[in-house]
Write an enzyme that holds these catalytic residues in place. Structure first.
Site, mmCIF file in Angstrom:
data_model
loop_
_atom_site.group_PDB
_atom_site.id
_atom_site.type_symbol
_atom_site.label_atom_id
_atom_site.label_comp_id
_atom_site.label_asym_id
_atom_site.label_seq_id
_atom_site.Cartn_x
_atom_site.Cartn_y
_atom_site.Cartn_z
ATOM 1 N N ASN A 1 61.188 -47.239 63.543
ATOM 2 C CA ASN A 1 60.274 -46.898 65.259
ATOM 3 C C ASN A 1 59.773 -48.469 64.846
ATOM 4 O OD1 ASN A 1 58.571 -46.688 66.948
ATOM 5 N ND2 ASN A 1 57.255 -44.806 66.199
ATOM 6 N N LYS B 1 57.934 -49.069 68.048
ATOM 7 C CA LYS B 1 56.766 -49.173 68.629
ATOM 8 C C LYS B 1 56.425 -50.358 69.532
ATOM 9 C CE LYS B 1 55.001 -46.052 64.594
ATOM 10 N NZ LYS B 1 53.868 -45.922 63.852
ATOM 11 N N HIS C 1 56.255 -38.478 69.738
ATOM 12 C CA HIS C 1 55.675 -39.117 68.796
ATOM 13 C C HIS C 1 54.378 -38.703 68.496
ATOM 14 C CE1 HIS C 1 54.292 -41.934 66.037
ATOM 15 N NE2 HIS C 1 55.193 -42.439 65.293
ATOM 16 N N GLU D 1 51.419 -41.065 68.412
ATOM 17 C CA GLU D 1 51.118 -41.517 69.119
ATOM 18 C C GLU D 1 51.477 -40.822 70.799
ATOM 19 O OE1 GLU D 1 52.938 -44.582 67.720
ATOM 20 O OE2 GLU D 1 51.971 -45.147 65.567
ATOM 21 N N GLU E 1 56.765 -35.581 60.997
ATOM 22 C CA GLU E 1 55.711 -37.031 60.548
ATOM 23 C C GLU E 1 54.216 -36.128 60.601
ATOM 24 O OE1 GLU E 1 57.904 -40.731 61.848
ATOM 25 O OE2 GLU E 1 56.904 -39.871 63.825
ATOM 26 N N GLY F 1 51.985 -44.959 59.223
ATOM 27 C CA GLY F 1 51.043 -46.365 59.415
ATOM 28 C C GLY F 1 49.528 -46.872 58.598
ATOM 29 N N SER G 1 54.706 -43.719 56.759
ATOM 30 C CA SER G 1 55.068 -44.604 55.535
ATOM 31 C C SER G 1 56.188 -44.453 54.104
ATOM 32 C CB SER G 1 53.782 -44.440 54.790
ATOM 33 O OG SER G 1 52.212 -44.659 55.203
HETATM 34 P P1 PGA Z 1 55.161 -45.488 59.426
HETATM 35 O O1 PGA Z 1 55.330 -45.258 61.107
HETATM 36 O O2 PGA Z 1 56.480 -45.339 59.090
HETATM 37 O O3 PGA Z 1 54.199 -46.670 59.966
HETATM 38 O O4 PGA Z 1 53.578 -44.898 58.859
HETATM 39 C C1 PGA Z 1 56.468 -43.560 61.481
HETATM 40 C C2 PGA Z 1 55.817 -43.679 62.264
HETATM 41 O O5 PGA Z 1 55.130 -43.198 63.304
HETATM 42 O O6 PGA Z 1 57.495 -43.213 63.031
#
Ligand code: PGA
Length: 262
Positions: A9, A11, A95, A97, A177, A183, A223
């Site tokens: 992803n 982003k 997602h 976000e 998630e 993140g 992560s």
């Molecule tokens: P990350 O993000 O691997 O940076 O924690 C995962 C995601 O948001 O899909």
């Protein structure tokens, strides 16, 4: 046996030029992995035409969002037929976000998922609890609500719409998630992932049927790194990963795929 799916992803990272270069590089590095697993990159909408034009058989291209209507007065959105026309595999939906910053709800996410599946496109439906919800003992309720309300809003009652025409590549994947792990470098433990994934499969069996639930791939996200991917992939209900930060560099992402080989 479900085939693993690993999706990067990206982003809101990379210009179109950078995205194209990194995509080509990743496809080169990841070529040998594709015999064992399905691989994908979810990129910003602006990069999708360039990536779709360079995509080979090895790495699929996904959008990061798509609307439930085919067309109309929805400024800023892209529709499923637009993605389909480009040869995009599908889209990440809901997602955290999008939920946190852009008002995505279980209902709107569910409608987006249904529109993709009904068009024969893949949906990676993201769900997950916040730390506050986990600490308040609400994990099960939150995940149940996200799935049940989502599928109800999309009026998706048919297991065959969820699987599509290729049973080894089901159209629906669910990405679990935990919001507190995205993140942050603070990944869920394999035991926490196992518990949540088993619950997701149970709810899918309730909403659809046992056979459909057994085929849907449930990805872990939050992560995931080359160092920890194997510990997740040993968990029976973990069928892949949705990877943010560790997918940005082609070398690191290919290494993650290699470490995830089972
Ligand atoms: P990350 O993000 O691997 O940076 O924690 C995962 C995601 O948001 O899909």
């Amino acid at each position: 046996m479900r085939r693993k799916l690993i999706v990067g992803n990206w982003k809101m990272h990379k210009t179109v030029t950078e995205a194209q270069q990194d995509f080509v590089r990743f496809a080169e590095l990841a070529g040998a992995l594709a015999t064992d697993m399905d691989l994908g990159i979810s990129a910003p909408a602006i990069s999708l035409p360039a990536l779709a034009a360079t995509a080979g058989r090895v790495v699929s291209v996904y959008a990061q969002n798509s609307h439930w209507e085919a067309q109309g007065a929805f400024t800023g959105e892209v529709s499923v037929p637009m993605l389909k026309d480009l040869g995009i595999a599908g889209s990440v939906i809901g997602h955290s976000e999008r939920r946190q910053y852009f008002g995505e709800t279980n209902e709107t996410a569910g409608k987006r998922v249904a529109a993709l599946l009904k068009s024969g496109m893949e949906a990676i439906f993201c769900i997950g609890e916040t730390l506050q919800e986990r600490e308040a003992g609400m994990l099960e309720k939150v995940l149940r609500d996200q799935l049940i309300q989502g599928f109800a809003a999309g009026e998706l009652v048919q297991g065959r719409e969820v699987i599509g025409s290729n049973p080894i590549r089901p159209l629906l994947s669910v990405a679990y998630e935990p919001v507190w792990a995205i993140g942050t470098g603070k990944a869920a433990s394999p035991v926490e992932a196992a518990e949540a994934h088993a619950l997701v499969r149970k709810v899918l069996a309730e909403v659809f049927d046992v056979d459909t639930a057994a085929r849907v791939r449930i990805l872990y996200g939050g992560s995931v790194k080359p160092e920890n991917v194997a510990t997740y992939f040993q968990v029976p209900d973990v069928d892949g990963a949705l990877v943010g930060g560790a997918s940005l560099k082609p070398e690191a992402f290919a290494e993650l795929g290699t470490k995830g080989r089972v």
